[in-house]
Design a protein around this motif. Structure first.
Motif, PDB file in Angstrom:
ATOM      1  N   SER A  36     -10.378  -9.343 -16.112  1.00 15.37           N
ATOM      2  CA  SER A  36     -11.057 -10.556 -15.219  1.00 15.37           C
ATOM      3  C   SER A  36     -10.110 -11.461 -14.858  1.00 15.37           C
ATOM      4  CB  SER A  36     -12.070 -10.873 -16.404  1.00 15.37           C
ATOM      5  OG  SER A  36     -11.199 -11.726 -17.215  1.00 15.37           O
ATOM      6  N   ASP A  37     -10.898 -11.863 -13.872  1.00 13.07           N
ATOM      7  CA  ASP A  37      -9.942 -12.918 -12.977  1.00 13.07           C
ATOM      8  C   ASP A  37      -9.586 -14.333 -13.983  1.00 13.07           C
ATOM      9  OD1 ASP A  37     -10.013 -11.621 -10.828  1.00 13.07           O
ATOM     10  OD2 ASP A  37     -11.294 -12.782  -9.595  1.00 13.07           O
ATOM     11  N   SER A  38     -10.657 -14.574 -14.848  1.00 11.65           N
ATOM     12  CA  SER A  38     -10.389 -15.735 -15.779  1.00 11.65           C
ATOM     13  C   SER A  38      -9.162 -15.421 -16.656  1.00 11.65           C
ATOM     14  CB  SER A  38     -11.913 -15.788 -16.603  1.00 11.65           C
ATOM     15  OG  SER A  38     -11.952 -14.787 -17.420  1.00 11.65           O
ATOM     16  N   TRP A  94       2.890  -8.543  -5.031  1.00 13.22           N
ATOM     17  CA  TRP A  94       3.737  -9.676  -4.533  1.00 13.22           C
ATOM     18  C   TRP A  94       2.948 -10.995  -5.137  1.00 13.22           C
ATOM     19  CZ3 TRP A  94       4.712  -7.777   1.072  1.00 13.22           C
ATOM     20  CH2 TRP A  94       5.748  -6.950   0.902  1.00 13.22           C
ATOM     21  N   GLY A  95       1.739 -10.815  -5.263  1.00 15.46           N
ATOM     22  CA  GLY A  95       0.832 -11.962  -5.523  1.00 15.46           C
ATOM     23  C   GLY A  95      -0.745 -11.885  -5.372  1.00 15.46           C
ATOM     24  N   VAL A 133      -5.665 -10.495  -1.305  1.00 17.20           N
ATOM     25  CA  VAL A 133      -5.981 -11.850  -0.688  1.00 17.20           C
ATOM     26  C   VAL A 133      -7.476 -11.843  -0.806  1.00 17.20           C
ATOM     27  CG1 VAL A 133      -3.806 -11.748   0.792  1.00 17.20           C
ATOM     28  CG2 VAL A 133      -6.206 -10.607   1.507  1.00 17.20           C
ATOM     29  N   THR A 134      -8.020 -13.116  -0.455  1.00  7.79           N
ATOM     30  CA  THR A 134      -9.749 -13.211  -0.464  1.00  7.79           C
ATOM     31  C   THR A 134     -10.055 -12.517   0.589  1.00  7.79           C
ATOM     32  OG1 THR A 134      -9.190 -15.431   0.688  1.00  7.79           O
ATOM     33  CG2 THR A 134      -9.338 -15.601  -1.628  1.00  7.79           C
ATOM     34  N   GLY A 150      -8.274 -21.100  -4.073  1.00  6.16           N
ATOM     35  CA  GLY A 150      -7.114 -21.351  -3.473  1.00  6.16           C
ATOM     36  C   GLY A 150      -5.915 -21.196  -4.468  1.00  6.16           C
ATOM     37  N   HIS A 151      -6.222 -20.934  -5.735  1.00  7.75           N
ATOM     38  CA  HIS A 151      -4.941 -20.931  -6.599  1.00  7.75           C
ATOM     39  C   HIS A 151      -4.477 -19.209  -6.441  1.00  7.75           C
ATOM     40  CE1 HIS A 151      -2.629 -20.721 -10.475  1.00  7.75           C
ATOM     41  NE2 HIS A 151      -3.556 -19.543 -10.976  1.00  7.75           N
TER      42      HIS A 151
END
Length: 244
Positions: A60-62, A100-101, A121-122, A107-108
């Motif tokens: 999960s993103d959390s 890479w990320g 990416v979003t 924004g985090h």
């Protein structure tokens, strides 16, 4: 021959059951007459002496920051396994953590481990949920289910395949996933290896080749693959595509 398949940090990265891809590999190896075990690895102390394949499921993103912190001690191991040709299957956020990320909607940014090219990416605000079908040059047609809010950029030179249904990497790329040698990232949930026996057998062939032995699917695999074929056909029809 005895194979050891590890699942990395399954306590955090098994939201969709994708860590169970390791169980698929182990079962098919046993049906082929080999010994096989699955080892859950939460810390470097859990690592077995032998690693023949690695599975990193989705979370999960959390828990992304916690998952990154848990994965960071394995950075050098992941680099070495990738260089040595050990099959590494990463799914969903597991894949994103090896990139890479990861750019979150608030924004985090979660820094990835840099094992695979590209970054998450979003997107446009719409979550990509539904059937995902791709055509892979290495594994043929692959089916699964996607459920992600981010797109994936800068993997254009090395995708897992081209989309026939679903969004995949998004941004109109027409592509899904990323591949570097035997390191794979994908949005395909399912678990993907249960729905796509040819993909599983290709990874097992790589595992066996590295060990200097042969791999051929066992008799029980043929029966199980019949169930997979029926599930694939149903999903392909639902996606408006011709069946295999």
């Amino acid at each position: 021959m005895s194979f050891t398949i590890i699942t990395l940090i399954p306590s955090l990265q098994n939201t969709n059951g994708d860590a169970e891809n390791a169980a698929v590999l182990a079962a098919r190896a046993r049906w082929a007459g080999h010994e096989a075990s699955v080892v859950a690895v939460e810390t470097p102390a859990d690592l077995p002496e032998q690693v023949d394949a690695v599975v990193l499921g989705s979370g999960s993103d959390s828990s992304l920051d916690a998952a990154r912190a848990a994965l960071l001690p394995f950075h050098d191991d992941l680099r070495r396994w990738g260089t040595e040709g050990v099959p590494i299957l990463s799914v969903g956020t597991g894949w994103e953590l090896l990139s890479w990320g990861i750019e979150l909607a608030n924004g985090h940014v979660v820094e990835g481990l840099g094992i695979l090219p590209g970054r998450a990416v979003t997107g446009d605000g719409e979550r990509r949920i539904g059937d995902l079908v791709i055509r892979s040059p290495r594994f043929g047609r692959l089916v699964g289910f996607e459920n992600h809010a981010r797109d994936y950029l800068q993997a254009e030179a090395s995708p897992l395949g081209r989309t026939q249904a679903g969004a995949g990497n998004g941004r109109g790329s027409g592509q899904e996933g990323v591949v570097m040698g035997n390191v794979f990232g994908t949005h395909l949930h399912g678990p993907v290896l249960a729905k796509n026996p040819a993909f599983a057998d290709a990874l097992l062939t790589e595992m066996a080749g590295r060990a200097g032995v042969a791999y051929a699917p066992g008799a029980q695999a043929a029966e199980v693959d019949g169930y997979a074929h029926a599930a694939r056909s149903s999903q392909l029809r639902a996606a408006g595509l011709d069946t295999d």
